[in-house]
Design a protein around this motif. Structure first.
Motif, PDB file in Angstrom:
ATOM      1  N   MET A   1      16.838 -15.579  -2.710  1.00  0.00           N
ATOM      2  CA  MET A   1      16.939 -15.311  -4.010  1.00  0.00           C
ATOM      3  C   MET A   1      18.140 -16.336  -4.353  1.00  0.00           C
ATOM      4  SD  MET A   1      15.196 -11.562  -5.343  1.00  0.00           S
ATOM      5  CE  MET A   1      13.674 -11.605  -5.117  1.00  0.00           C
ATOM      6  N   ARG A   2      17.842 -17.405  -4.163  1.00  0.00           N
ATOM      7  CA  ARG A   2      19.125 -18.312  -3.998  1.00  0.00           C
ATOM      8  C   ARG A   2      20.169 -18.674  -5.635  1.00  0.00           C
ATOM      9  NH1 ARG A   2      15.886 -20.579   0.156  1.00  0.00           N
ATOM     10  NH2 ARG A   2      16.783 -20.822   1.672  1.00  0.00           N
ATOM     11  N   PRO A   3      21.458 -18.834  -5.360  1.00  0.00           N
ATOM     12  CA  PRO A   3      22.539 -19.702  -6.855  1.00  0.00           C
ATOM     13  C   PRO A   3      21.352 -20.784  -7.504  1.00  0.00           C
ATOM     14  CG  PRO A   3      23.683 -18.570  -5.141  1.00  0.00           C
ATOM     15  CD  PRO A   3      22.263 -18.551  -5.113  1.00  0.00           C
ATOM     16  N   HIS A   4      21.045 -21.090  -8.574  1.00  0.00           N
ATOM     17  CA  HIS A   4      20.206 -21.907  -9.101  1.00  0.00           C
ATOM     18  C   HIS A   4      21.619 -22.863  -9.784  1.00  0.00           C
ATOM     19  CE1 HIS A   4      21.489 -20.895 -13.296  1.00  0.00           C
ATOM     20  NE2 HIS A   4      21.054 -21.512 -13.644  1.00  0.00           N
TER      21      HIS A   4
ATOM     22  N   MET B   1      39.089 -14.174 -19.268  1.00  0.00           N
ATOM     23  CA  MET B   1      37.926 -13.288 -17.680  1.00  0.00           C
ATOM     24  C   MET B   1      36.238 -12.870 -18.280  1.00  0.00           C
ATOM     25  SD  MET B   1      40.603 -11.390 -15.953  1.00  0.00           S
ATOM     26  CE  MET B   1      39.970 -11.454 -14.936  1.00  0.00           C
ATOM     27  N   THR B   2      36.074 -12.412 -19.199  1.00  0.00           N
ATOM     28  CA  THR B   2      34.825 -12.505 -18.980  1.00  0.00           C
ATOM     29  C   THR B   2      33.560 -13.171 -19.266  1.00  0.00           C
ATOM     30  OG1 THR B   2      35.204 -10.356 -19.951  1.00  0.00           O
ATOM     31  CG2 THR B   2      33.265 -10.435 -20.463  1.00  0.00           C
ATOM     32  N   PRO B   3      33.764 -14.579 -20.146  1.00  0.00           N
ATOM     33  CA  PRO B   3      33.078 -15.317 -20.743  1.00  0.00           C
ATOM     34  C   PRO B   3      32.813 -16.625 -19.328  1.00  0.00           C
ATOM     35  CG  PRO B   3      34.375 -15.874 -22.168  1.00  0.00           C
ATOM     36  CD  PRO B   3      34.682 -14.208 -21.359  1.00  0.00           C
ATOM     37  N   GLY B   4      34.007 -16.295 -17.914  1.00  0.00           N
ATOM     38  CA  GLY B   4      34.314 -17.334 -17.246  1.00  0.00           C
ATOM     39  C   GLY B   4      33.213 -16.113 -16.084  1.00  0.00           C
ATOM     40  N   LEU B   5      33.161 -14.933 -16.378  1.00  0.00           N
ATOM     41  CA  LEU B   5      32.488 -13.739 -15.573  1.00  0.00           C
ATOM     42  C   LEU B   5      31.167 -14.246 -15.607  1.00  0.00           C
ATOM     43  CD1 LEU B   5      32.014 -11.388 -13.369  1.00  0.00           C
ATOM     44  CD2 LEU B   5      32.307  -9.802 -15.288  1.00  0.00           C
ATOM     45  N   ALA B   6      30.385 -14.729 -16.827  1.00  0.00           N
ATOM     46  CA  ALA B   6      29.212 -15.071 -17.489  1.00  0.00           C
ATOM     47  C   ALA B   6      28.679 -15.622 -16.651  1.00  0.00           C
ATOM     48  CB  ALA B   6      29.345 -14.687 -18.592  1.00  0.00           C
ATOM     49  N   LEU B   7      29.880 -17.171 -16.159  1.00  0.00           N
ATOM     50  CA  LEU B   7      29.807 -18.664 -15.706  1.00  0.00           C
ATOM     51  C   LEU B   7      28.983 -18.224 -14.477  1.00  0.00           C
ATOM     52  CD1 LEU B   7      31.730 -20.377 -17.675  1.00  0.00           C
ATOM     53  CD2 LEU B   7      29.223 -21.015 -17.971  1.00  0.00           C
ATOM     54  N   PHE B   8      30.249 -17.811 -14.004  1.00  0.00           N
ATOM     55  CA  PHE B   8      30.405 -17.242 -12.269  1.00  0.00           C
ATOM     56  C   PHE B   8      28.855 -16.168 -12.254  1.00  0.00           C
ATOM     57  CE2 PHE B   8      31.438 -13.700  -8.636  1.00  0.00           C
ATOM     58  CZ  PHE B   8      31.912 -15.432  -7.733  1.00  0.00           C
ATOM     59  N   TYR B   9      28.259 -14.995 -12.654  1.00  0.00           N
ATOM     60  CA  TYR B   9      27.327 -14.356 -12.731  1.00  0.00           C
ATOM     61  C   TYR B   9      25.856 -14.863 -12.951  1.00  0.00           C
ATOM     62  CZ  TYR B   9      29.360 -10.117 -11.736  1.00  0.00           C
ATOM     63  OH  TYR B   9      30.364  -8.760 -11.012  1.00  0.00           O
ATOM     64  N   GLY B  10      26.012 -15.515 -13.532  1.00  0.00           N
ATOM     65  CA  GLY B  10      25.249 -16.730 -14.761  1.00  0.00           C
ATOM     66  C   GLY B  10      24.123 -17.563 -13.587  1.00  0.00           C
ATOM     67  N   GLY B  11      25.120 -18.949 -12.365  1.00  0.00           N
ATOM     68  CA  GLY B  11      25.131 -19.838 -11.357  1.00  0.00           C
ATOM     69  C   GLY B  11      24.588 -18.919 -10.262  1.00  0.00           C
ATOM     70  N   MET B  12      24.475 -17.533 -10.155  1.00  0.00           N
ATOM     71  CA  MET B  12      24.461 -16.997  -8.858  1.00  0.00           C
ATOM     72  C   MET B  12      22.759 -16.509  -9.025  1.00  0.00           C
ATOM     73  SD  MET B  12      27.898 -15.028  -7.548  1.00  0.00           S
ATOM     74  CE  MET B  12      27.133 -14.522  -5.903  1.00  0.00           C
ATOM     75  N   THR B  13      22.171 -16.327 -10.187  1.00  0.00           N
ATOM     76  CA  THR B  13      21.131 -16.077 -10.153  1.00  0.00           C
ATOM     77  C   THR B  13      19.677 -16.693 -10.691  1.00  0.00           C
ATOM     78  OG1 THR B  13      21.397 -16.245 -12.550  1.00  0.00           O
ATOM     79  CG2 THR B  13      21.769 -13.552 -12.224  1.00  0.00           C
TER      80      THR B  13
ATOM     81  N   ALA C   1      17.165 -19.620 -12.194  1.00  0.00           N
ATOM     82  CA  ALA C   1      16.884 -19.987 -13.693  1.00  0.00           C
ATOM     83  C   ALA C   1      16.956 -19.519 -14.759  1.00  0.00           C
ATOM     84  CB  ALA C   1      16.670 -21.180 -12.915  1.00  0.00           C
ATOM     85  N   LYS C   2      15.314 -18.453 -14.413  1.00  0.00           N
ATOM     86  CA  LYS C   2      15.035 -17.803 -15.420  1.00  0.00           C
ATOM     87  C   LYS C   2      16.171 -17.042 -15.962  1.00  0.00           C
ATOM     88  CE  LYS C   2      12.547 -14.851 -12.230  1.00  0.00           C
ATOM     89  NZ  LYS C   2      10.610 -14.773 -11.150  1.00  0.00           N
ATOM     90  N   SER C   3      17.029 -16.268 -15.310  1.00  0.00           N
ATOM     91  CA  SER C   3      17.420 -15.066 -15.637  1.00  0.00           C
ATOM     92  C   SER C   3      19.280 -15.682 -16.067  1.00  0.00           C
ATOM     93  CB  SER C   3      17.707 -14.456 -14.621  1.00  0.00           C
ATOM     94  OG  SER C   3      16.298 -14.604 -13.243  1.00  0.00           O
ATOM     95  N   VAL C   4      19.202 -17.102 -15.981  1.00  0.00           N
ATOM     96  CA  VAL C   4      20.467 -17.387 -16.278  1.00  0.00           C
ATOM     97  C   VAL C   4      20.606 -16.229 -17.496  1.00  0.00           C
ATOM     98  CG1 VAL C   4      19.855 -19.758 -17.603  1.00  0.00           C
ATOM     99  CG2 VAL C   4      22.570 -18.467 -16.450  1.00  0.00           C
ATOM    100  N   LEU C   5      20.474 -16.496 -18.579  1.00  0.00           N
ATOM    101  CA  LEU C   5      20.977 -16.616 -20.193  1.00  0.00           C
ATOM    102  C   LEU C   5      21.137 -14.984 -20.593  1.00  0.00           C
ATOM    103  CD1 LEU C   5      18.919 -18.307 -22.669  1.00  0.00           C
ATOM    104  CD2 LEU C   5      21.059 -19.100 -21.602  1.00  0.00           C
ATOM    105  N   ASN C   6      19.906 -13.856 -19.753  1.00  0.00           N
ATOM    106  CA  ASN C   6      20.187 -12.908 -19.833  1.00  0.00           C
ATOM    107  C   ASN C   6      21.834 -12.226 -18.909  1.00  0.00           C
ATOM    108  OD1 ASN C   6      19.234 -10.296 -18.008  1.00  0.00           O
ATOM    109  ND2 ASN C   6      19.116  -9.930 -20.186  1.00  0.00           N
ATOM    110  N   MET C   7      21.737 -13.137 -17.856  1.00  0.00           N
ATOM    111  CA  MET C   7      23.030 -12.152 -16.990  1.00  0.00           C
ATOM    112  C   MET C   7      24.540 -12.691 -17.494  1.00  0.00           C
ATOM    113  SD  MET C   7      23.817 -11.184 -14.023  1.00  0.00           S
ATOM    114  CE  MET C   7      24.498 -10.409 -15.117  1.00  0.00           C
ATOM    115  N   MET C   8      24.181 -14.217 -18.484  1.00  0.00           N
ATOM    116  CA  MET C   8      25.949 -14.843 -19.561  1.00  0.00           C
ATOM    117  C   MET C   8      25.808 -13.558 -20.685  1.00  0.00           C
ATOM    118  SD  MET C   8      25.318 -17.927 -18.943  1.00  0.00           S
ATOM    119  CE  MET C   8      27.887 -18.703 -19.667  1.00  0.00           C
TER     120      MET C   8
END
Length: 482
Positions: free
Chosen positions: A242-245, A33-45, A47-54
Motif C-alpha cells: 500500500m505505497r504512497p501515491h 502545520m496542520t495543512p502541511g500535515l494534510a499534504l504529508f499524510y495525503g501523499g502517503m495514502t 490515490a483513492k484515499s487522499v481527500l479523506n486523509m486531508m
C-alpha cells in the motif's frame, strides 16, 4: 508554559510589542502545520484515499478550533485547579475575561485595556488572548496527528465526533497536568515534587517538556496505537503493498511541517530572545541529523535511501527535539536527532511484526521519537542532564512523566474508541473501502482524469498512472479477500 496570573495591577503594564508580534507569527506558523500535515499524510495514502486523509486534518481544524475557544483553554489554563488534573472548564468558557475586559477579569489588565499575562514571570507581557490562540493551534495539530494511524477505513462522521471528545477527555487534562501547573508539572503538588522534594514552593527537579513531547507526541502516538487496534486492519494489510501515491506531495508536506515547527518550538519561549534563538538552531540541528539517521538505517537494512525515508526522518527529528529544544546544546541536539531518526526507522517495522495496522506510522514516528526525546532530555540537558554530570534525577522525572502520559492517553482513548465503536461504528463497509473512501464518504475524487477532447495531457498521464496503480491494488485486495 503555565501562565502567571498576577493580581490586578495599580499601574497597568505595557504590552511587549516585539514579543506580541513574534507570537502572532509563531501562532500562524503552527496553524500552517496542520495543512502541511494534510499534504504529508495525503501523499502517503493511496490515490483513492487522499481527500479523506486531508479532510481528517481539516475537520480537526474546525472541531478543535471551536471547542478550544469554548472550554479547552479554560480546562487547560484556567486558574481554578481541580485535583491537579484539569482546570474549571467554565471559569474562562468562551474566553470570558481573556479576550475582553467586559467581565470576569481575574488577572492583570494592560495599558491598552486588554487582559495580559507574564507567562514566565520575566516581566514580558503579552495579551492573554494571544496565548490562548497559540495554544489552540497546538490542540489542532495534536489531534490531527492521530488520523494517520487509521487512514483509508474509518467513517468521517465518527472521526468528527472523536475529535472534540478526545480533546476534552484526554488532551486538555494532559495539557493542564504538564503546562497548567498540574500533576506532571514542576508544581509543589506534582509527581516530580513527590519524588525529589520542593524548594520555594516548586519541585526541586522539574519536568522538562519545552514544547510538547508528552502533551503532543506521546499523547497522539499512544492514541494512534489504541485506535489502530480498536478499528482493525485495512483490507489486504500485510498481503499487498500500500505505497504512497504521491511522494512529491509527502515531501512538500514535510517541508511545511519543518517550517511551521519553528513557530511550534521557538514560539514556546513566548519571546524573541536568546533562548528562542537557541531553540531555532537546536530544532534545525536535530532534524538534519534525524534525516541522516533514518537514511543510514534504510541503506544498511534495505540497500536504498528513499525520499519517504528522508521526509519521515524530518518529522522524527522534529518530534524528538520538541521537548528538549530549550535545554540542549546544538551538539547534543545532533545526537538526539540522529538517534531519533534511527529509532523511528527501525520502529516503523514493528507493525508487521506485531500485526497492528498503523497506516502512516504514527506509532513509529510520534510515539517512539516522542518517548526518546522526552527521556533523552534527561540524559542530554546541559543543566541537570545525566551525561552532563547532573545525576539520574532528571532522567527519572522524564521517564515518570512520559509513562504517566502514555498510560493516561492509552486508557482514556481506549474508552472513547470502544464507546464510539458500539454506538456510531468506526469502519466503512468493505465495498466502500475497496472502491475508495473518497467517493464513499465525500462523493469526490482527488484526481479528475477527464480532459477537453477526451485526451489526457502530459500532466494527466502521471495521474492516470497513479490511478491505474490504485486500481491494481484494489484487484489484489479483492483476490486476497477471495
Amino acid at each position: 508554559m503555565s501562565p502567571t496570573i498576577a493580581p490586578l495591577a495599580a499601574t497597568p503594564p505595557a504590552i511587549d510589542t516585539s514579543a506580541t508580534a513574534f507570537m502572532i507569527i509563531c501562532a500562524a506558523l503552527v496553524l500552517l502545520m496542520t495543512p502541511g500535515l494534510a499534504l504529508f499524510y495525503g501523499g502517503m495514502t493511496r490515490a483513492k484515499s487522499v481527500l479523506n486523509m486531508m479532510m481528517m486534518s481539516f475537520g480537526a481544524m474546525g472541531a478543535a478550533g471551536v471547542v478550544y475557544v469554548l472550554w479547552g483553554y479554560s480546562m487547560s489554563f484556567g486558574g481554578s485547579d481541580i485535583g491537579g488534573i484539569l482546570a474549571n472548564p467554565f471559569e474562562k468558557f468562551g474566553l470570558r475575561g481573556v479576550a475582553s475586559t467586559v467581565d470576569g477579569v481575574t488577572g492583570t489588565v494592560g495599558a491598552d485595556g486588554m487582559p495580559v499575562i507574564d507567562v514566565f514571570g520575566a516581566d514580558v507581557w503579552i495579551p492573554e488572548v494571544l496565548f490562548a490562540g497559540f495554544q489552540l493551534t497546538f490542540a489542532i495539530i495534536t489531534v490531527a496527528l492521530i488520523s494517520g494511524a487509521i487512514a483509508d477505513r474509518v467513517k468521517f462522521s465518527t472521526w468528527m465526533v472523536f475529535v472534540p471528545v478526545w480533546l476534552t477527555l484526554v488532551y486538555f487534562p494532559i495539557a493542564h497536568m504538564v503546562w497548567g501547573g498540574g500533576l506532571l508539572s514542576g508544581a509543589e503538588r506534582g509527581f516530580a515534587a513527590w519524588l525529589f522534594g520542593t524548594a520555594d514552593g516548586a519541585a526541586t527537579v522539574a519536568p522538562i517538556d519545552f514544547a510538547g513531547g508528552t502533551v503532543v507526541h506521546i499523547n497522539a502516538g499512544m492514541a494512534g496505537l489504541v485506535l489502530a487496534l480498536v478499528v482493525g486492519k485495512r483490507l489486504g494489510f500485510g498481503k499487498t503493498a500500500m505505497r504512497p501515491h504521491n511522494v512529491p506531495l509527502v515531501m512538500i508536506g514535510a517541508g511545511l511541517l519543518w517550517f511551521g515547527w519553528f513557530g511550534f518550538n521557538a514560539g514556546s519561549e513566548l519571546a524573541a530572545d536568546g533562548v528562542a534563538s537557541l531553540v531555532w538552531v537546536n530544532t534545525t540541528a536535530a532534524t538534519a541529523a534525524a534525516i541522516l539517521g533514518w537514511l543510514l538505517v534504510e541503506k544498511l537494512r534495505d540497500g536504498h535511501a528513499t525520499s519517504i525515508g528522508a521526509a519521515s526522518g524530518v518529522v522524527a527529528g522534529l518530534v524528538a527535539i520538541t521537548p528538549a529544544c530549550g535545554s540542549l546544546s546544538p551538539v547534543g541536539s545532533l545526537g538526539l536527532g540522529a538517534v531519533a531518526g534511527a529509532l523511528a526507522a527501525l520502529a516503523v517495522g514493528l507493525k508487521y511484526r506485531f500485526g497492528y495496522d498503523d497506516s502512516l506510522d504514527v506509532v513509529g514516528v510520534h510515539l517512539v521519537a516522542g518517548l526518546w526525546g522526552t527521556v533523552g532530555t534527561g540524559l542530554l540537558a546541559t543543566d541537570g542532564g545525566l551525561l552532563y554530570g547532573g545525576g539520574v534525577q532528571q532522567t527519572v522525572v522524564q521517564v515518570v512523566i512520559a509513562l504517566v502520559s502514555l498510560v493516561i492517553s492509552a486508557v482514556l482513548t481506549y474508552v472513547i474508541a470502544i464507546v464510539l465503536k458500539h454506538t456510531m461504528g468506526w469502519r466503512i463497509s468493505e465495498e466502500d473501502e475497496v472502491s475508495g473512501i473518497d467517493s464513499a464518504e465525500h462523493a469526490e475524487s482527488g484526481y479528475d482524469l477527464a480532459s477537453r477532447g477526451g485526451r489526457l495531457g502530459s500532466a494527466g498521464a502521471g495521474v492516470a498512472t497513479a490511478a491505474a496503480h490504485a486500481r491494481q491494488q484494489d484487484e489484489t485486495i479483492e483476490g486476497a479477500r477471495a
